[in-house]
Design an enzyme around this catalytic site. Structure first.
Site, PDB file in Angstrom:
ATOM      1  N   LYS A  90      99.112  83.391  36.497  1.00 43.33           N
ATOM      2  CA  LYS A  90      99.630  83.244  37.867  1.00 43.33           C
ATOM      3  C   LYS A  90      98.508  83.576  38.830  1.00 43.33           C
ATOM      4  O   LYS A  90      97.841  84.608  38.690  1.00 43.33           O
ATOM      5  CB  LYS A  90     100.797  84.234  38.070  1.00 43.33           C
ATOM      6  CG  LYS A  90     101.414  84.163  39.458  1.00 43.33           C
ATOM      7  CD  LYS A  90     102.441  83.066  39.550  1.00 43.33           C
ATOM      8  CE  LYS A  90     102.770  82.647  40.968  1.00 43.33           C
ATOM      9  NZ  LYS A  90     101.818  81.667  41.552  1.00 43.33           N
ATOM     10  N   GLN A 111      93.010  89.210  39.810  1.00 41.44           N
ATOM     11  CA  GLN A 111      94.422  88.821  39.785  1.00 41.44           C
ATOM     12  C   GLN A 111      95.161  89.462  38.615  1.00 41.44           C
ATOM     13  O   GLN A 111      96.335  89.804  38.733  1.00 41.44           O
ATOM     14  CB  GLN A 111      94.499  87.290  39.693  1.00 41.44           C
ATOM     15  CG  GLN A 111      95.834  86.701  40.119  1.00 41.44           C
ATOM     16  CD  GLN A 111      95.979  86.551  41.618  1.00 41.44           C
ATOM     17  OE1 GLN A 111      95.080  86.068  42.276  1.00 41.44           O
ATOM     18  NE2 GLN A 111      97.114  86.956  42.159  1.00 41.44           N
ATOM     19  N   LYS A 114      96.028  92.974  39.748  1.00 42.90           N
ATOM     20  CA  LYS A 114      96.955  92.890  40.890  1.00 42.90           C
ATOM     21  C   LYS A 114      98.356  92.530  40.403  1.00 42.90           C
ATOM     22  O   LYS A 114      99.343  93.169  40.770  1.00 42.90           O
ATOM     23  CB  LYS A 114      96.445  91.812  41.852  1.00 42.90           C
ATOM     24  CG  LYS A 114      97.286  91.660  43.102  1.00 42.90           C
ATOM     25  CD  LYS A 114      97.006  90.401  43.902  1.00 42.90           C
ATOM     26  CE  LYS A 114      95.556  90.063  44.092  1.00 42.90           C
ATOM     27  NZ  LYS A 114      95.339  89.098  45.194  1.00 42.90           N
ATOM     28  N   LYS A 126      93.277  81.850  38.203  1.00 45.85           N
ATOM     29  CA  LYS A 126      92.862  81.398  39.533  1.00 45.85           C
ATOM     30  C   LYS A 126      92.203  80.042  39.391  1.00 45.85           C
ATOM     31  O   LYS A 126      91.679  79.716  38.341  1.00 45.85           O
ATOM     32  CB  LYS A 126      91.834  82.383  40.118  1.00 45.85           C
ATOM     33  CG  LYS A 126      91.723  82.292  41.611  1.00 45.85           C
ATOM     34  CD  LYS A 126      92.764  83.164  42.273  1.00 45.85           C
ATOM     35  CE  LYS A 126      92.779  83.049  43.751  1.00 45.85           C
ATOM     36  NZ  LYS A 126      93.623  84.086  44.359  1.00 45.85           N
ATOM     37  N   GLY A 165      98.986  79.081  46.593  1.00 47.01           N
ATOM     38  CA  GLY A 165      97.968  78.911  47.627  1.00 47.01           C
ATOM     39  C   GLY A 165      96.934  80.017  47.612  1.00 47.01           C
ATOM     40  O   GLY A 165      97.069  81.040  46.940  1.00 47.01           O
ATOM     41  N   ASP A 166      95.873  79.789  48.342  1.00 45.91           N
ATOM     42  CA  ASP A 166      94.839  80.780  48.641  1.00 45.91           C
ATOM     43  C   ASP A 166      94.101  80.173  49.840  1.00 45.91           C
ATOM     44  O   ASP A 166      94.667  79.312  50.531  1.00 45.91           O
ATOM     45  CB  ASP A 166      93.917  80.991  47.424  1.00 45.91           C
ATOM     46  CG  ASP A 166      93.072  82.269  47.534  1.00 45.91           C
ATOM     47  OD1 ASP A 166      93.579  83.345  47.204  1.00 45.91           O
ATOM     48  OD2 ASP A 166      91.919  82.196  47.991  1.00 45.91           O
ATOM     49  N   THR A 209     102.143  88.166  52.138  1.00 42.50           N
ATOM     50  CA  THR A 209     100.901  88.928  51.932  1.00 42.50           C
ATOM     51  C   THR A 209     100.647  89.855  53.120  1.00 42.50           C
ATOM     52  O   THR A 209     100.352  91.045  52.954  1.00 42.50           O
ATOM     53  CB  THR A 209      99.701  87.983  51.693  1.00 42.50           C
ATOM     54  OG1 THR A 209     100.086  86.989  50.746  1.00 42.50           O
ATOM     55  CG2 THR A 209      98.496  88.732  51.184  1.00 42.50           C
ATOM     56  N   ASN A 240      96.676  82.734  57.038  1.00 41.58           N
ATOM     57  CA  ASN A 240      98.033  83.175  56.729  1.00 41.58           C
ATOM     58  C   ASN A 240      98.158  84.699  56.571  1.00 41.58           C
ATOM     59  O   ASN A 240      99.111  85.302  57.071  1.00 41.58           O
ATOM     60  CB  ASN A 240      98.463  82.447  55.446  1.00 41.58           C
ATOM     61  CG  ASN A 240      99.821  82.838  54.988  1.00 41.58           C
ATOM     62  OD1 ASN A 240      99.966  83.642  54.070  1.00 41.58           O
ATOM     63  ND2 ASN A 240     100.836  82.331  55.645  1.00 41.58           N
ATOM     64  N   SER A 376     105.633  85.437  45.141  1.00 45.11           N
ATOM     65  CA  SER A 376     105.557  84.239  44.297  1.00 45.11           C
ATOM     66  C   SER A 376     106.373  84.446  43.022  1.00 45.11           C
ATOM     67  O   SER A 376     107.066  83.538  42.559  1.00 45.11           O
ATOM     68  CB  SER A 376     104.108  83.953  43.901  1.00 45.11           C
ATOM     69  OG  SER A 376     103.435  83.248  44.911  1.00 45.11           O
TER      70      SER A 376
END
Ligand code: GLU
Length: 444
Positions: A90, A111, A114, A126, A165-166, A209, A240, A376
């Site tokens: 993810k 990630q 996290k 990622k 997204g990123d 976020t 964002n 997410s």
């Protein structure tokens, strides 16, 4: 040589020319020393550090597309599936000209920890491309996204790997990617998160976020006997993360006086006008130079400079390595109390060290910006249930996840004798769960 030093050395030798990946690995492994030293024999026998620093799979592919002039353009696509120890891979997709394997691997590595910290069943991955969305037409964006997905679809799925997204990937791009996946694969499934609300997206994912960042900062302040109301905050970025961090900070009674984009930054001593910022960035997709038209009393400066402004709390929400040692010195000289990372690895290693040495509370990105990926995961669970939760339900869950992360990293830091060192706390708390799951699943 200690096990940690051995693996750092091997990682650098084996992955030359990947400075961001080296930086992330060094930061994590160095801070894991107390826990590795306590279990060195077991971790070494199981090669846990070698496994955790080697992605399970790395996919690199060509992305051809046709621009509006009829010219064929070629970009490179990436998906690094880092760890599936605790759940399906993810993590987001980044579209930015700076994207290369080093950047994607550092992001994928971060990630893993996290996602573990969220307490939810998600592994780490990622992806992205060196495609530059700036100045592209809608049709060009769609052509690129469709081409990227035409290759990427082979490797992802609701139970295998769920991108999101990123930087450079928001609702528009997720829509085009989702449409192409559905068309090629023939299934309507929760293969991406950050989807639009009409086709399986979750309420509060857009805000998550930035809101999450403020929830954890607020919880940290409360636990140090302080109130967020009345504090002055500097924010970098205008994407964002930054926009919704500013929104929640204002709702909690703080004053945010800066924001920035890749060309320059705004100082608005009366507090950022969020309505104007949203119109400029979300609706018109313009540069921050426009902000002065809405707020004549504000200042616009080109280049970098947000961290020169006096504040109580600094929230870097733009990109990696945007807050360097000189910035950290300026923040400390101005009496900053806390720095919390909304972006991924925005603080350089020497800046982090300087902040910690000067007793600045530092909340690293893998804890502080985990609200996005946590929400997410809530979107994934809603897709599996084929049900939608209300904004209030998702937001309440997000708040309790962020407060939980704070208490977890605080507990881990204290357990090993590093009270208020949340870098150590976050890395240890994230690592322990992944390492346990890896050992339990055998040599894979
Ligand atoms: N790109 C975000 C991050 O860095 C979100 C990832 C996701 O929602 O999967 O965590």
């Amino acid at each position: 040589m200690s096990y940690v030093d051995e693996v750092i050395e091997k990682t650098i030798l084996k992955n030359p020319n990947q400075p961001e990946f080296h930086q992330a690995v060094k930061e994590v492994l160095n801070s894991l020393r107390p826990v590795i030293d306590a279990h060195e024999e077991e971790y070494k026998r199981n090669a846990i550090l070698e496994r955790i620093t080697n992605p399970e799979r790395q996919i690199i592919f060509r992305v051809p597309w046709v621009d509006d002039k009829g010219q064929v353009q070629i970009n490179t696509g990436y998906r690094v599936q880092f760890s599936s120890a605790i759940g399906p891979y993810k993590g987001g997709l980044r579209l930015h000209p700076s994207v290369n394997l080093s950047i994607i691997k550092f992001l994928g590595f971060e990630q893993v920890f996290k996602n573990s910290l969220t307490g939810l069943p998600i592994g780490g991955g990622k992806g992205g491309s060196d495609f530059d969305p700036k100045g592209k037409s809608d049709r060009e964006i769609m052509a690129f996204c469709q081409s990227l997905m035409t290759e990427l679809y082979k490797y992802i799925g609701a139970d295998t790997d769920v991108p999101a997204g990123d930087i450079g990937v928001g609702a528009r791009e997720i829509g085009y990617l989702f449409g192409q996946y559905k068309r090629i694969h023939g299934t309507f499934e929760g293969v991406l998160t950050g989807k639009g609300l009409t086709y399986g997206g979750s309420l509060a994912r857009t805000e998550a976020t930035g809101y999450g960042l403020l929830y954890i900062v607020n919880e940290m302040l409360k636990n140090h006997g302080l109130l967020i109301a009345g504090k002055t905050i500097t924010v970098s970025g205008a994407g964002n993360v930054a926009i919704y961090a500013i929104e929640k900070a204002q709702q909690l009674g703080a004053k945010v006086v800066t924001c920035s984009d890749s060309n320059g930054w705004v100082y608005d001593p009366d507090g950022i006008d969020l309505k104007a910022l949203k119109e400029i960035k979300e609706v018109k997709r313009q540069r921050l130079t426009e902000y002065k038209n809405y707020r004549p009393a504000s200042e616009y400066h080109s280049g970098k400079g947000v961290w020169s402004i006096k504040c109580d709390i600094a929230l870097p929400c733009a990109t990696q390595n945007e807050l360097n040692l000189d910035d950290a010195k300026a923040l400390v000289a101005n009496g900053v109390y806390a720095v919390a990372e909304g972006a991924n690895m925005p603080t350089t290693a020497d800046a982090t060290e300087y902040l910690l040495a000067n007793k600045v509370i530092f909340l690293p990105g893998k804890a502080a910006n985990a609200g996005g990926v946590a929400t997410s995961a809530l979107e994934m669970s809603q897709n599996s249930e084929r049900l939608n939760r209300s904004f209030e339900e998702v937001d309440a869950k997000l708040k309790s996840i962020m407060e939980g992360i704070y208490h977890n990293i605080d507990k881990a830091a204290k357990k090993y004798g590093y009270e208020d060192n949340f870098v150590i706390g976050a890395n240890i708390a994230g690592f322990e769960k992944v390492a346990d799951a890896m050992i339990a699943q055998g040599v894979i």
